[in-house]
Design a protein around this motif. Structure first.
Motif, short mmCIF file in Angstrom:
data_model
loop_
_atom_site.label_atom_id
_atom_site.label_comp_id
_atom_site.label_asym_id
_atom_site.label_seq_id
_atom_site.Cartn_x
_atom_site.Cartn_y
_atom_site.Cartn_z
N CYS A 87 0.82 -1.22 0.00
CA CYS A 87 0.00 0.00 0.00
C CYS A 87 0.85 1.27 0.00
CB CYS A 87 -0.96 -0.01 1.18
SG CYS A 87 -2.36 -1.14 0.90
N THR A 88 2.08 1.20 0.46
CA THR A 88 2.93 2.39 0.40
C THR A 88 3.20 2.77 -1.05
OG1 THR A 88 5.07 1.24 0.50
CG2 THR A 88 4.05 1.86 2.62
N ALA A 89 3.30 1.77 -1.93
CA ALA A 89 3.49 2.05 -3.35
C ALA A 89 2.17 2.45 -4.00
CB ALA A 89 4.08 0.84 -4.06
N LEU A 90 1.10 1.78 -3.63
CA LEU A 90 -0.19 2.05 -4.25
C LEU A 90 -0.73 3.42 -3.89
CD1 LEU A 90 -2.05 -1.37 -4.06
CD2 LEU A 90 -0.49 -0.49 -5.80
N ARG A 91 -0.35 3.93 -2.75
CA ARG A 91 -0.85 5.27 -2.38
C ARG A 91 -0.29 6.34 -3.32
NH1 ARG A 91 2.24 8.46 1.78
NH2 ARG A 91 4.21 7.36 1.94
N LEU A 92 0.85 6.07 -3.98
CA LEU A 92 1.37 7.01 -4.99
C LEU A 92 0.36 7.18 -6.12
CD1 LEU A 92 5.06 5.82 -5.21
CD2 LEU A 92 4.25 8.00 -4.33
N MET A 93 -0.29 6.07 -6.49
CA MET A 93 -1.28 6.14 -7.55
C MET A 93 -2.59 6.68 -7.00
SD MET A 93 -2.36 3.38 -10.38
CE MET A 93 -3.15 2.30 -9.26
N ALA A 94 -2.98 6.22 -5.83
CA ALA A 94 -4.25 6.66 -5.25
C ALA A 94 -4.28 8.16 -5.03
CB ALA A 94 -4.50 5.91 -3.94
N LEU A 115 -1.62 -11.90 -3.81
CA LEU A 115 -1.65 -10.56 -3.21
C LEU A 115 -1.81 -9.50 -4.29
CD1 LEU A 115 -1.25 -8.54 -0.84
CD2 LEU A 115 1.22 -8.72 -1.29
N TYR A 116 -0.98 -9.58 -5.32
CA TYR A 116 -1.00 -8.56 -6.36
C TYR A 116 -2.32 -8.55 -7.12
CZ TYR A 116 4.01 -8.69 -5.41
OH TYR A 116 5.24 -8.67 -4.79
N LYS A 117 -2.84 -9.72 -7.43
CA LYS A 117 -4.12 -9.78 -8.16
C LYS A 117 -5.26 -9.28 -7.29
CE LYS A 117 -2.68 -12.98 -11.66
NZ LYS A 117 -2.93 -14.19 -12.42
N SER A 118 -5.19 -9.53 -5.97
CA SER A 118 -6.24 -9.02 -5.08
C SER A 118 -6.21 -7.49 -5.01
CB SER A 118 -6.13 -9.64 -3.67
OG SER A 118 -5.00 -9.14 -2.98
N ALA A 119 -5.05 -6.91 -5.29
CA ALA A 119 -4.92 -5.45 -5.32
C ALA A 119 -5.38 -4.87 -6.65
CB ALA A 119 -3.47 -5.03 -5.05
N ARG A 143 -3.27 0.14 -13.01
CA ARG A 143 -3.52 1.50 -13.51
C ARG A 143 -4.84 2.07 -12.99
NH1 ARG A 143 -1.57 -1.05 -18.55
NH2 ARG A 143 0.58 -0.33 -18.85
N ASP A 144 -5.57 1.30 -12.23
CA ASP A 144 -6.88 1.71 -11.73
C ASP A 144 -6.74 2.35 -10.36
OD1 ASP A 144 -9.47 1.78 -10.55
OD2 ASP A 144 -10.14 0.17 -11.89
N ARG A 145 -6.80 3.66 -10.32
CA ARG A 145 -6.61 4.42 -9.09
C ARG A 145 -7.63 4.03 -8.02
NH1 ARG A 145 -6.02 10.21 -10.63
NH2 ARG A 145 -3.98 9.43 -11.10
N GLU A 146 -8.86 3.78 -8.44
CA GLU A 146 -9.90 3.43 -7.47
C GLU A 146 -9.64 2.06 -6.84
OE1 GLU A 146 -13.13 4.11 -5.07
OE2 GLU A 146 -11.92 5.47 -6.28
N LYS A 147 -9.17 1.10 -7.63
CA LYS A 147 -8.81 -0.22 -7.07
C LYS A 147 -7.69 -0.08 -6.05
CE LYS A 147 -10.14 -3.37 -10.77
NZ LYS A 147 -9.66 -4.33 -11.77
N ALA A 148 -6.70 0.72 -6.37
CA ALA A 148 -5.59 0.93 -5.45
C ALA A 148 -6.08 1.54 -4.14
CB ALA A 148 -4.53 1.82 -6.09
N PHE A 151 -8.22 -1.02 -2.11
CA PHE A 151 -7.39 -2.09 -1.55
C PHE A 151 -6.69 -1.63 -0.29
CE2 PHE A 151 -3.25 -4.32 -1.36
CZ PHE A 151 -3.69 -5.63 -1.31
N CYS A 152 -6.30 -0.37 -0.26
CA CYS A 152 -5.47 0.13 0.84
C CYS A 152 -6.22 0.88 1.93
CB CYS A 152 -4.38 1.03 0.28
SG CYS A 152 -3.22 0.12 -0.77
N VAL A 153 -7.42 1.32 1.68
CA VAL A 153 -8.12 2.13 2.67
C VAL A 153 -8.11 1.48 4.04
CG1 VAL A 153 -10.45 2.87 3.36
CG2 VAL A 153 -9.54 3.53 1.15
#
Length: 166
Positions: A87-94, A115-119, A143-148, A151-153
């Motif tokens: 999630c530290t990486a995904l928050r860059l996209m989010a 893990l990656y596919k669930s994200a 590439r889907d900001r909403e999925k990222a 997943f992390c919220v």
């Protein structure tokens, strides 16, 4: 607690690499020090009871974030640490800092692929004989900001944020 990676974390990261990867895939001490310094803004360790239990090294490359390496020590797996680190990486996209996050993974690494596919990551490229032992890999991309964000919220709320100062 998640905090930024520092040079003093490298021996612990190296030990996690030795426990997690094939010998030919382990990064050198020098390379890990360089990556922790060069990619410092987005590279973190997860500290549990004073012990580095996992790490992620993410580099910001143009409009993308590249997860160079992520691992959790075997004795700390299945506790959500890998998800929190990812999630530290995904928050860059989010947060709109990048438009995609990508990484490479062995085709045989079922736990990581799950893990990656669930994200929301998808296979962008099949990498024939990508690894030094000849095993194939996948380049995965999200590439889907909403999925990222979704997943992390929960994880970001549960961990009480991320310490952004070393």
């Amino acid at each position: 607690m998640i905090r930024r990676c520092t040079a003093s974390d490298v021996p612990y990261i190296l030990e996690i690499e030795r426990k997690s990867f094939k010998p030919e895939d382990i990064y050198s001490d020098e390379l890990l020090k360089f990556l922790c310094a060069y990619c410092n803004d987005y590279s973190y360790v997860y500290v549990l009871n004073g012990t580095v239990a996992g790490y992620i090294i993410t580099c910001h490359e143009g409009n993308a974030a590249h997860v160079i390496s992520i691992a959790v020590a075997p004795e700390y797996r299945r506790r959500g640490i890998g998800k929190r680190l990812l999630c530290t990486a995904l928050r860059l996209m989010a947060t709109g800092k990048v438009s995609e996050v990508f990484l490479e993974v062995r085709v045989s690494n079922a736990p990581a692929l799950h893990l990656y596919k669930s994200a929301g990551f998808e296979v962008a490229e099949f990498l024939k004989s990508y690894y030094s032992d000849g095993e194939d890999g996948y380049r995965l991309v999200l590439r889907d900001r909403e999925k990222a964000r979704k997943f992390c919220v929960r994880e970001l709320e549960m961990q009480g944020g991320i310490q952004t100062r070393a």
